[in-house]
Design a protein around this motif. Sequence first.
Motif, PDB file in Angstrom:
ATOM      1  N   ILE A 195      99.591  -4.097 -43.904  1.00 19.02           N
ATOM      2  CA  ILE A 195     100.237  -4.969 -42.917  1.00 19.02           C
ATOM      3  C   ILE A 195      99.432  -4.976 -41.621  1.00 19.02           C
ATOM      4  CG2 ILE A 195     102.324  -5.327 -41.533  1.00 19.02           C
ATOM      5  CD1 ILE A 195     103.904  -4.026 -43.838  1.00 19.02           C
ATOM      6  N   ALA A 196      99.053  -3.785 -41.155  1.00 23.07           N
ATOM      7  CA  ALA A 196      98.267  -3.698 -39.924  1.00 23.07           C
ATOM      8  C   ALA A 196      96.897  -4.348 -40.092  1.00 23.07           C
ATOM      9  CB  ALA A 196      98.108  -2.228 -39.513  1.00 23.07           C
ATOM     10  N   SER A 197      96.272  -4.134 -41.242  1.00 18.62           N
ATOM     11  CA  SER A 197      94.934  -4.679 -41.480  1.00 18.62           C
ATOM     12  C   SER A 197      94.961  -6.194 -41.584  1.00 18.62           C
ATOM     13  CB  SER A 197      94.334  -4.076 -42.752  1.00 18.62           C
ATOM     14  OG  SER A 197      94.202  -2.679 -42.625  1.00 18.62           O
ATOM     15  N   ALA A 198      96.023  -6.738 -42.162  1.00 19.33           N
ATOM     16  CA  ALA A 198      96.137  -8.194 -42.260  1.00 19.33           C
ATOM     17  C   ALA A 198      96.178  -8.824 -40.881  1.00 19.33           C
ATOM     18  CB  ALA A 198      97.384  -8.573 -43.057  1.00 19.33           C
ATOM     19  N   ARG A 199      96.817  -8.158 -39.932  1.00 16.94           N
ATOM     20  CA  ARG A 199      96.861  -8.687 -38.573  1.00 16.94           C
ATOM     21  C   ARG A 199      95.470  -8.687 -37.941  1.00 16.94           C
ATOM     22  NH1 ARG A 199     101.838  -8.736 -36.080  1.00 16.94           N
ATOM     23  NH2 ARG A 199     100.695  -9.851 -34.442  1.00 16.94           N
ATOM     24  N   ILE A 200      94.679  -7.668 -38.249  1.00 16.27           N
ATOM     25  CA  ILE A 200      93.302  -7.640 -37.757  1.00 16.27           C
ATOM     26  C   ILE A 200      92.499  -8.769 -38.398  1.00 16.27           C
ATOM     27  CG2 ILE A 200      91.171  -6.289 -37.657  1.00 16.27           C
ATOM     28  CD1 ILE A 200      93.359  -5.225 -35.843  1.00 16.27           C
ATOM     29  N   LEU A 201      92.696  -8.973 -39.699  1.00 20.95           N
ATOM     30  CA  LEU A 201      92.013 -10.065 -40.394  1.00 20.95           C
ATOM     31  C   LEU A 201      92.393 -11.418 -39.808  1.00 20.95           C
ATOM     32  CD1 LEU A 201      92.409  -8.819 -44.076  1.00 20.95           C
ATOM     33  CD2 LEU A 201      90.252  -9.075 -42.856  1.00 20.95           C
ATOM     34  N   ASP A 202      93.621 -11.524 -39.317  1.00 19.12           N
ATOM     35  CA  ASP A 202      94.101 -12.785 -38.743  1.00 19.12           C
ATOM     36  C   ASP A 202      93.435 -13.122 -37.417  1.00 19.12           C
ATOM     37  OD1 ASP A 202      95.852 -13.151 -40.824  1.00 19.12           O
ATOM     38  OD2 ASP A 202      97.608 -12.397 -39.752  1.00 19.12           O
ATOM     39  N   HIS A 203      93.145 -12.099 -36.623  1.00 16.40           N
ATOM     40  CA  HIS A 203      92.835 -12.359 -35.217  1.00 16.40           C
ATOM     41  C   HIS A 203      91.474 -11.870 -34.735  1.00 16.40           C
ATOM     42  CE1 HIS A 203      96.922 -13.742 -34.603  1.00 16.40           C
ATOM     43  NE2 HIS A 203      97.385 -12.633 -35.135  1.00 16.40           N
ATOM     44  N   HIS A 204      90.692 -11.225 -35.572  1.00 15.34           N
ATOM     45  CA  HIS A 204      89.454 -10.641 -35.077  1.00 15.34           C
ATOM     46  C   HIS A 204      88.259 -11.004 -35.947  1.00 15.34           C
ATOM     47  CE1 HIS A 204      91.629  -8.274 -32.119  1.00 15.34           C
ATOM     48  NE2 HIS A 204      92.464  -7.897 -33.065  1.00 15.34           N
ATOM     49  N   ASN A 205      87.075 -10.849 -35.379  1.00 13.62           N
ATOM     50  CA  ASN A 205      85.828 -11.068 -36.101  1.00 13.62           C
ATOM     51  C   ASN A 205      85.778 -10.147 -37.310  1.00 13.62           C
ATOM     52  OD1 ASN A 205      83.244 -11.449 -36.968  1.00 13.62           O
ATOM     53  ND2 ASN A 205      82.256 -10.617 -35.145  1.00 13.62           N
ATOM     54  N   LEU A 206      85.495 -10.701 -38.493  1.00 13.50           N
ATOM     55  CA  LEU A 206      85.593  -9.928 -39.727  1.00 13.50           C
ATOM     56  C   LEU A 206      84.279  -9.267 -40.134  1.00 13.50           C
ATOM     57  CD1 LEU A 206      87.825 -12.327 -41.852  1.00 13.50           C
ATOM     58  CD2 LEU A 206      88.468 -10.622 -40.150  1.00 13.50           C
ATOM     59  N   ALA A 207      83.195  -9.559 -39.450  1.00  8.68           N
ATOM     60  CA  ALA A 207      81.897  -9.002 -39.834  1.00  8.68           C
ATOM     61  C   ALA A 207      81.945  -7.475 -39.834  1.00  8.68           C
ATOM     62  CB  ALA A 207      80.810  -9.494 -38.883  1.00  8.68           C
ATOM     63  N   GLY A 208      81.676  -6.865 -40.980  1.00  7.25           N
ATOM     64  CA  GLY A 208      81.633  -5.413 -41.088  1.00  7.25           C
ATOM     65  C   GLY A 208      82.986  -4.736 -41.171  1.00  7.25           C
ATOM     66  N   PHE A 209      84.067  -5.504 -41.148  1.00  7.03           N
ATOM     67  CA  PHE A 209      85.391  -4.878 -41.110  1.00  7.03           C
ATOM     68  C   PHE A 209      85.696  -4.114 -42.396  1.00  7.03           C
ATOM     69  CE2 PHE A 209      90.202  -5.383 -41.373  1.00  7.03           C
ATOM     70  CZ  PHE A 209      90.433  -4.281 -40.575  1.00  7.03           C
ATOM     71  N   GLU A 210      85.355  -4.681 -43.542  1.00  4.19           N
ATOM     72  CA  GLU A 210      85.649  -3.992 -44.804  1.00  4.19           C
ATOM     73  C   GLU A 210      84.888  -2.662 -44.878  1.00  4.19           C
ATOM     74  OE1 GLU A 210      85.838  -4.704 -49.648  1.00  4.19           O
ATOM     75  OE2 GLU A 210      84.968  -6.243 -48.360  1.00  4.19           O
ATOM     76  N   ALA A 211      83.633  -2.660 -44.441  1.00  5.75           N
ATOM     77  CA  ALA A 211      82.847  -1.429 -44.455  1.00  5.75           C
ATOM     78  C   ALA A 211      83.476  -0.370 -43.547  1.00  5.75           C
ATOM     79  CB  ALA A 211      81.415  -1.718 -44.014  1.00  5.75           C
ATOM     80  N   ASP A 212      83.904  -0.773 -42.346  1.00  3.18           N
ATOM     81  CA  ASP A 212      84.561   0.170 -41.436  1.00  3.18           C
ATOM     82  C   ASP A 212      85.868   0.673 -42.025  1.00  3.18           C
ATOM     83  OD1 ASP A 212      82.599   0.076 -39.548  1.00  3.18           O
ATOM     84  OD2 ASP A 212      83.640  -1.307 -38.207  1.00  3.18           O
ATOM     85  N   PHE A 213      86.610  -0.223 -42.664  1.00  2.00           N
ATOM     86  CA  PHE A 213      87.893   0.135 -43.279  1.00  2.00           C
ATOM     87  C   PHE A 213      87.685   1.240 -44.307  1.00  2.00           C
ATOM     88  CE2 PHE A 213      91.054  -0.233 -46.603  1.00  2.00           C
ATOM     89  CZ  PHE A 213      92.248  -0.494 -45.944  1.00  2.00           C
ATOM     90  N   HIS A 214      86.717   1.049 -45.198  1.00  2.00           N
ATOM     91  CA  HIS A 214      86.503   2.018 -46.273  1.00  2.00           C
ATOM     92  C   HIS A 214      85.816   3.291 -45.772  1.00  2.00           C
ATOM     93  CE1 HIS A 214      88.066  -0.462 -49.436  1.00  2.00           C
ATOM     94  NE2 HIS A 214      87.242  -1.449 -49.154  1.00  2.00           N
ATOM     95  N   ALA A 215      85.147   3.215 -44.627  1.00  2.00           N
ATOM     96  CA  ALA A 215      84.481   4.400 -44.086  1.00  2.00           C
ATOM     97  C   ALA A 215      85.478   5.494 -43.734  1.00  2.00           C
ATOM     98  CB  ALA A 215      83.672   4.028 -42.843  1.00  2.00           C
ATOM     99  N   VAL A 216      86.732   5.120 -43.510  1.00  2.00           N
ATOM    100  CA  VAL A 216      87.757   6.107 -43.188  1.00  2.00           C
ATOM    101  C   VAL A 216      88.002   7.026 -44.382  1.00  2.00           C
ATOM    102  CG1 VAL A 216      90.136   6.436 -42.408  1.00  2.00           C
ATOM    103  CG2 VAL A 216      88.788   4.542 -41.524  1.00  2.00           C
TER     104      VAL A 216
END
Length: 252
Positions: A120-141
């Motif tokens: 739910i939180a990530s979908a809001r980021i996908l809605d409103h922010h630049n997506l470049a590199g987001f998946e990589a940062d997400f999985h880096a956690v």
Amino acid sequence: MLPTPQPTTIDGVVQVLDEIIDDCLLKRSRLGYFAALYRRVTVGVRRRVENGTYVNGPRMERLDVRFAQRYIDAYFQQRRGQRPTEAWAYTFAAGRDDRPIVLQHLLLGMNAHINLDLPIASARILDHHNLAGFEADFHAVNDLLGALIDEIQDEIATAGLWMKVVDVLGGPVDEALCSLFLTRARSSAWQRAVTLHDLPPGERPDVIQQYDQNTQKIARHIYAPNSAISGLRSQLRHAESDDVCAVIDAMR
């Protein structure tokens, strides 16, 4: 009525988590186990943001704050006697039971937060922010969470936690199982986030409700595993420390 804190930075999230942990210490509540672990993870994310580890540190901070807010909302709802999401309601109810081992309490919290709150939180980021590199940062956690399993195990063994007992019984099996759970849960959370992002806003509540129900089903399996596992759980529980506050402090 007790207001719900609304942190706007990772520092603010850590401060609220400290308040939750202090509340759990005062009440000797096992809900403090997950809160202490979550604080540890949040501090690790903050350190990586400061070190420039992520493709986009400010975006990861926004995700961290939005993600944490869902847990904070749920915790303060139950504290006021209100009912949070089904996944969290089940997890908080289990937290009042002294029969599960520490591992179960931690997995219940991670299940609700990762399988429901994170998409739910990530979908809001996908809605409103630049997506470049987001998946990589997400999985880096995932790397951070995996490292913390070993780190926390070493530091809290003196408190008599499950990790010491399971380590004797199964060597690295416990770390592998936790890492597998976290990796799969976060992979599923990413797919759920993308699904929510692709849906029209009006269709999202029904899908979120489905996610909530599915997450609660997983919680039921964590809380009451089959009889083959319950015998081992009982043995491990007897080997654990009954000092709830010492366990929380050891994980903090």
